[in-house]
Design a protein around this motif. Structure first.
Motif, mmCIF file in Angstrom:
data_model
loop_
_atom_site.group_PDB
_atom_site.id
_atom_site.type_symbol
_atom_site.label_atom_id
_atom_site.label_comp_id
_atom_site.label_asym_id
_atom_site.label_seq_id
_atom_site.Cartn_x
_atom_site.Cartn_y
_atom_site.Cartn_z
ATOM 1 N N GLN A 13 1.019 -1.048 -0.048
ATOM 2 C CA GLN A 13 0.020 0.164 -0.004
ATOM 3 C C GLN A 13 0.930 1.381 0.124
ATOM 4 N N ALA A 14 0.166 2.372 -0.554
ATOM 5 C CA ALA A 14 1.179 3.516 -0.438
ATOM 6 C C ALA A 14 1.551 3.880 1.154
ATOM 7 N N GLY A 15 2.720 4.367 0.873
ATOM 8 C CA GLY A 15 3.297 4.542 2.179
ATOM 9 C C GLY A 15 4.320 3.471 2.639
ATOM 10 N N GLY A 16 4.056 2.419 2.004
ATOM 11 C CA GLY A 16 4.879 1.143 2.563
ATOM 12 C C GLY A 16 6.220 1.273 2.107
ATOM 13 N N SER A 17 6.925 0.069 2.254
ATOM 14 C CA SER A 17 8.436 -0.052 1.850
ATOM 15 C C SER A 17 8.586 -1.414 1.500
ATOM 16 N N LEU A 18 9.447 -1.517 0.538
ATOM 17 C CA LEU A 18 9.968 -2.854 -0.264
ATOM 18 C C LEU A 18 11.411 -2.771 -0.206
ATOM 19 N N ARG A 19 12.143 -3.889 -0.147
ATOM 20 C CA ARG A 19 13.693 -3.895 -0.395
ATOM 21 C C ARG A 19 13.868 -4.689 -1.577
ATOM 22 N N LEU A 20 14.368 -4.254 -2.546
ATOM 23 C CA LEU A 20 14.880 -4.851 -3.838
ATOM 24 C C LEU A 20 16.248 -5.485 -3.741
ATOM 25 N N SER A 21 16.448 -6.656 -4.061
ATOM 26 C CA SER A 21 18.014 -6.963 -4.302
ATOM 27 C C SER A 21 18.312 -7.530 -5.556
ATOM 28 N N CYS A 22 19.530 -7.597 -5.887
ATOM 29 C CA CYS A 22 19.935 -8.057 -7.276
ATOM 30 C C CYS A 22 21.202 -8.734 -6.912
ATOM 31 N N ALA A 23 21.121 -10.014 -7.228
ATOM 32 C CA ALA A 23 22.097 -10.918 -7.105
ATOM 33 C C ALA A 23 22.999 -11.321 -8.356
ATOM 34 N N ALA A 24 24.008 -10.983 -8.291
ATOM 35 C CA ALA A 24 25.092 -11.341 -9.553
ATOM 36 C C ALA A 24 25.760 -12.712 -9.565
ATOM 37 N N SER A 25 25.712 -13.393 -10.624
ATOM 38 C CA SER A 25 26.570 -14.726 -10.648
ATOM 39 C C SER A 25 27.344 -14.510 -12.002
ATOM 40 N N GLY A 26 28.357 -15.713 -12.000
ATOM 41 C CA GLY A 26 29.260 -15.434 -13.207
ATOM 42 C C GLY A 26 30.502 -14.978 -12.993
ATOM 43 N N ARG A 27 30.518 -13.819 -12.494
ATOM 44 C CA ARG A 27 31.839 -13.145 -11.944
ATOM 45 C C ARG A 27 31.504 -12.115 -10.957
ATOM 46 N N THR A 28 32.579 -11.586 -10.447
ATOM 47 C CA THR A 28 32.338 -10.376 -9.506
ATOM 48 C C THR A 28 31.826 -9.381 -10.212
ATOM 49 N N ILE A 29 31.050 -8.467 -9.498
ATOM 50 C CA ILE A 29 30.618 -6.933 -10.084
ATOM 51 C C ILE A 29 31.361 -5.916 -9.171
ATOM 52 N N GLY A 30 32.259 -6.238 -8.516
ATOM 53 C CA GLY A 30 32.858 -5.377 -7.319
ATOM 54 C C GLY A 30 33.404 -3.905 -8.198
ATOM 55 N N ARG A 31 33.638 -4.078 -9.615
ATOM 56 C CA ARG A 31 34.068 -2.978 -10.016
ATOM 57 C C ARG A 31 33.128 -2.322 -11.034
ATOM 58 N N ASP A 32 31.906 -2.901 -11.291
ATOM 59 C CA ASP A 32 30.965 -2.437 -12.164
ATOM 60 C C ASP A 32 30.137 -1.280 -11.472
ATOM 61 N N ASP A 80 21.306 -3.560 -3.450
ATOM 62 C CA ASP A 80 19.883 -3.499 -3.046
ATOM 63 C C ASP A 80 19.368 -2.277 -3.139
ATOM 64 N N LEU A 81 18.032 -2.118 -3.432
ATOM 65 C CA LEU A 81 17.338 -0.960 -3.353
ATOM 66 C C LEU A 81 16.289 -0.815 -2.083
ATOM 67 N N GLN A 82 16.394 0.026 -1.330
ATOM 68 C CA GLN A 82 15.491 0.075 -0.360
ATOM 69 C C GLN A 82 14.354 1.220 -0.750
ATOM 70 N N MET A 83 13.233 0.948 -0.658
ATOM 71 C CA MET A 83 12.163 1.825 -0.993
ATOM 72 C C MET A 83 11.342 2.189 -0.046
ATOM 73 N N ASN A 84 11.346 3.300 0.330
ATOM 74 C CA ASN A 84 10.030 3.768 1.476
ATOM 75 C C ASN A 84 9.177 4.896 0.833
ATOM 76 N N SER A 85 8.350 4.951 1.766
ATOM 77 C CA SER A 85 7.252 5.944 1.240
ATOM 78 C C SER A 85 6.777 5.699 0.007
ATOM 79 N N LEU A 86 6.451 4.661 -0.385
ATOM 80 C CA LEU A 86 6.173 4.118 -1.732
ATOM 81 C C LEU A 86 4.830 4.870 -2.346
ATOM 82 N N LYS A 87 4.814 5.324 -3.540
ATOM 83 C CA LYS A 87 3.387 6.028 -4.042
ATOM 84 C C LYS A 87 2.970 5.016 -5.289
ATOM 85 N N PRO A 88 1.962 5.142 -5.635
ATOM 86 C CA PRO A 88 1.336 4.484 -6.739
ATOM 87 C C PRO A 88 2.049 4.713 -7.875
#
Length: 124
Positions: A13-32, A80-88
């Protein structure tokens, strides 16, 4: 070649929060440079946030500044992407992307590898 897999999407619902994660595989993304983009139905894919390999350079679209926070854990090979105070209007498919060149950029054409996306739906 690196593969990116997003997770954490869902419905909230509007006003809520979600946390998105992006997992990488195959090689390190430390420099990307890693970015998050989103695409709503009938609209172009748009920039949300990006972070440099070191984490010292970060950019946000004005529409999410103060509400979203991008972070990375190079030890876990993830972003990660922390999303707070979400809007429609935040409703969209969210994509993680890797840029295989230095410097943070905000246009989708500057990114080389994409995940499959995760749906975020915000109801009013």
């Amino acid at each position: 070649q690196v593969q990116l897999v997003e997770s954490g999407g869902g419905s909230v619902q509007a006003g809520g929060s979600l946390r998105l994660s992006c997992a990488a595989s195959g090689r390190t993304i430390g420099r990307d440079v890693m970015g998050w983009f989103r695409q709503a139905p009938g609209k172009e894919r748009e920039f949300v946030a990006a972070i440099s390999g070191s984490g010292n350079s970060i950019a946000y679209d004005d529409s999410v500044k103060g509400r979203f926070t991008i972070s990375r854990d190079n030890a876990k090979n993830a972003v990660d992407l922390q999303m707070n105070s979400l809007k429609p209007e935040d409703t969209a498919v969210y994509y993680c992307a890797a840029r295989l060149r230095p410097f943070v950029r905000v246009t989708k054409d500057e990114y080389d590898i994409w995940g499959q996306g995760t749906q975020v739906t915000v109801s009013s």
